[in-house]
Design a protein around this motif. Structure first.
Motif, PDB file in Angstrom:
ATOM      1  N   GLY A 115       0.821  -1.204   0.000  1.00 39.18           N
ATOM      2  CA  GLY A 115       0.000   0.000   0.000  1.00 39.18           C
ATOM      3  C   GLY A 115       0.857   1.256   0.000  1.00 39.18           C
ATOM      4  O   GLY A 115       1.992   1.270  -0.456  1.00 39.18           O
ATOM      5  N   LYS A 116       0.297   2.333   0.538  1.00 38.77           N
ATOM      6  CA  LYS A 116       0.996   3.608   0.612  1.00 38.77           C
ATOM      7  C   LYS A 116       1.665   3.786   1.972  1.00 38.77           C
ATOM      8  O   LYS A 116       1.210   3.232   2.979  1.00 38.77           O
ATOM      9  CB  LYS A 116       0.009   4.757   0.376  1.00 38.77           C
ATOM     10  CG  LYS A 116      -0.701   4.704  -0.977  1.00 38.77           C
ATOM     11  CD  LYS A 116      -1.693   5.848  -1.113  1.00 38.77           C
ATOM     12  CE  LYS A 116      -2.425   5.779  -2.455  1.00 38.77           C
ATOM     13  NZ  LYS A 116      -3.410   6.873  -2.601  1.00 38.77           N
ATOM     14  N   HIS A 117       2.734   4.570   1.996  1.00 31.18           N
ATOM     15  CA  HIS A 117       3.287   4.980   3.282  1.00 31.18           C
ATOM     16  C   HIS A 117       2.193   5.674   4.092  1.00 31.18           C
ATOM     17  O   HIS A 117       1.333   6.381   3.533  1.00 31.18           O
ATOM     18  CB  HIS A 117       4.408   6.011   3.109  1.00 31.18           C
ATOM     19  CG  HIS A 117       5.618   5.524   2.378  1.00 31.18           C
ATOM     20  ND1 HIS A 117       5.701   5.466   1.002  1.00 31.18           N
ATOM     21  CD2 HIS A 117       6.823   5.113   2.849  1.00 31.18           C
ATOM     22  CE1 HIS A 117       6.900   5.038   0.646  1.00 31.18           C
ATOM     23  NE2 HIS A 117       7.599   4.813   1.741  1.00 31.18           N
ATOM     24  N   VAL A 118       2.246   5.519   5.393  1.00 29.28           N
ATOM     25  CA  VAL A 118       1.325   6.236   6.283  1.00 29.28           C
ATOM     26  C   VAL A 118       2.162   7.083   7.233  1.00 29.28           C
ATOM     27  O   VAL A 118       3.030   6.563   7.941  1.00 29.28           O
ATOM     28  CB  VAL A 118       0.418   5.270   7.059  1.00 29.28           C
ATOM     29  CG1 VAL A 118      -0.470   6.040   8.031  1.00 29.28           C
ATOM     30  CG2 VAL A 118      -0.437   4.447   6.092  1.00 29.28           C
ATOM     31  N   ALA A 119       1.913   8.403   7.231  1.00 31.35           N
ATOM     32  CA  ALA A 119       2.721   9.325   8.024  1.00 31.35           C
ATOM     33  C   ALA A 119       1.832  10.437   8.575  1.00 31.35           C
ATOM     34  O   ALA A 119       0.605  10.399   8.432  1.00 31.35           O
ATOM     35  CB  ALA A 119       3.851   9.906   7.164  1.00 31.35           C
TER      36      ALA A 119
END
Length: 373
Positions: A115-119
């Protein structure tokens, strides 16, 4: 699909879950799968050499470059560069775009999407991540990413907090209690969590929360490393990327001297840090961090550093970068009737790890993709 006979030495195991060993003899590939012994009725092609399961890169970003999401054409070239370097299994460790099309192309490496980075807002590279305003939303956001991935989600656990001016340093993004809930929620839907972390102060919270895999781990101290080993949490040391920390320190020295000092210290002890992982029994996972500062297809160079700088022997590196990594990711290696994803070399890579940079023949899903053949 043609039948291929392979004659030579193969990093093979007799059953899934067992120890792989080098076996000398004849093997063959039929209908995309590998078998021991010579093929009935002969082969369309015969190869000779040393064969290993396709290399694994657990920290590559297909479809990502420094400016953010790439075009499909660039992402395709990135995947091909990995394939031609012998990297046939990739965990895509965070990408802003939808790369499921890579999984549908049988000529490209097997891709496990995270998935996408989560920040947090302003706490990571612009254009890379899903940014979470309210930390209490982290469990919901990670579960959503898990549903879009193949068993993995990626969190950014620390980054520089520039709000403190000259005193700014690497700081955790998430309270421990939020991490506990978020990782538990991901586990409930059958996925695992991999965390980017540089900073020492971040790691205790990740360990307490039950993190599954650590990327970089440059700030981990002796006790944290021992605890990771006890829990069976592997670390991806990304030695090429950590080798840039001195440059990052110099770039930030004028405006953020505390941060620069932290980065310089981690650069200085980078080899000692990897040796500490090895000595403690932490499993090392191969990863390049390609897609930003590192080029795709550079895994052979990363693995050469494991020997040149960290002192690992070639045979152990081959195990870690092939069947042991595949076991961790839940993907088959070279065993009877397994998918035929392998790399053939003219020379024995156990005698010289730099042989990995010169693949003779790439076989992916039973098809030959000549690199230097």
């Amino acid at each position: 699909m043609s039948t291929i006979q392979l004659r030579g030495e193969v990093l093979w195991r007799d059953a899934p879950g067992g120890q792989a060993t080098w076996v000398k003899g004849d093997f063959h590939i039929r209908d995309g799968r590998i078998f021991k012994g010579t093929p009935e009725g002969g082969a369309d092609r015969t190869l000779e050499g040393w064969a290993i399961p396709g290399l694994c890169d657990v920290h590559a970003h297909i479809g990502l470059e420094m400016s953010g999401e790439t075009s499909t054409e660039v992402a395709y070239r990135q995947a091909v560069a990995n394939r031609d370097a012998g990297t046939l299994l990739i965990r895509d460790c965070g990408t802003p775009g939808d790369t499921r099309w890579v999984q549908e192309d049988a000529s490209l490496p097997v891709l496990l999407r995270a998935g996408k980075h989560v920040a947090r807002p302003k706490r990571y590279i612009r254009g890379y991540a899903v940014e979470v305003e309210d930390v209490s939303d982290l469990p919901e956001v990670l579960v959503a990413q898990a549903h879009e991935s193949n068993g993995w989600v990626k969190i950014v656990a620390d980054w520089i907090d520039r709000s403190n001016g000259a005193d700014s340093d690497l700081e955790p993004l998430w309270p421990t209690e939020v991490l506990v809930d978020a990782i538990a929620a991901v586990h409930e839907v059958g996925a695992r969590v991999v965390a980017h972390t540089f900073a020492h102060k971040t790691v205790d919270g990740l360990l307490e929360a039950g993190i599954d895999c650590i990327e970089h781990g440059t700030g981990m101290d002796k006790d944290q490393i021992a605890e990771a080993a006890r829990r069976g949490i592997p670390v991806t040391p990304t030695m090429m990327q950590v080798g840039l920390f001195e440059e990052f320190a110099a770039q930030g020295a004028h405006k953020y001297p505390v941060y620069a000092s932290t980065m310089q210290a981690m650069f200085t002890r980078r080899v000692q840090q990897v040796r500490a992982f090895i000595d403690a029994g932490v499993q090392l996972l191969p990863g390049t961090d390609s897609g930003g500062y590192q080029e795709h297809g550079s895994l052979p160079r990363e693995l050469a550093l494991w020997q040149e700088e960290a002192g690992l022997q070639a045979e152990e590196i081959l195990d870690l970068a092939t069947w042991r990594c595949r076991d961790f990711l839940g993907v088959s290696s070279l065993e009877e009737e397994a998918q035929a994803d392998l790399v053939v070399y003219d020379l024995d890579p156990r005698k010289n790890i730099e042989v990995l940079a010169g693949a003779k023949t790439i076989i992916l899903r039973g098809d030959v993709h000549p690199h230097a053949d």
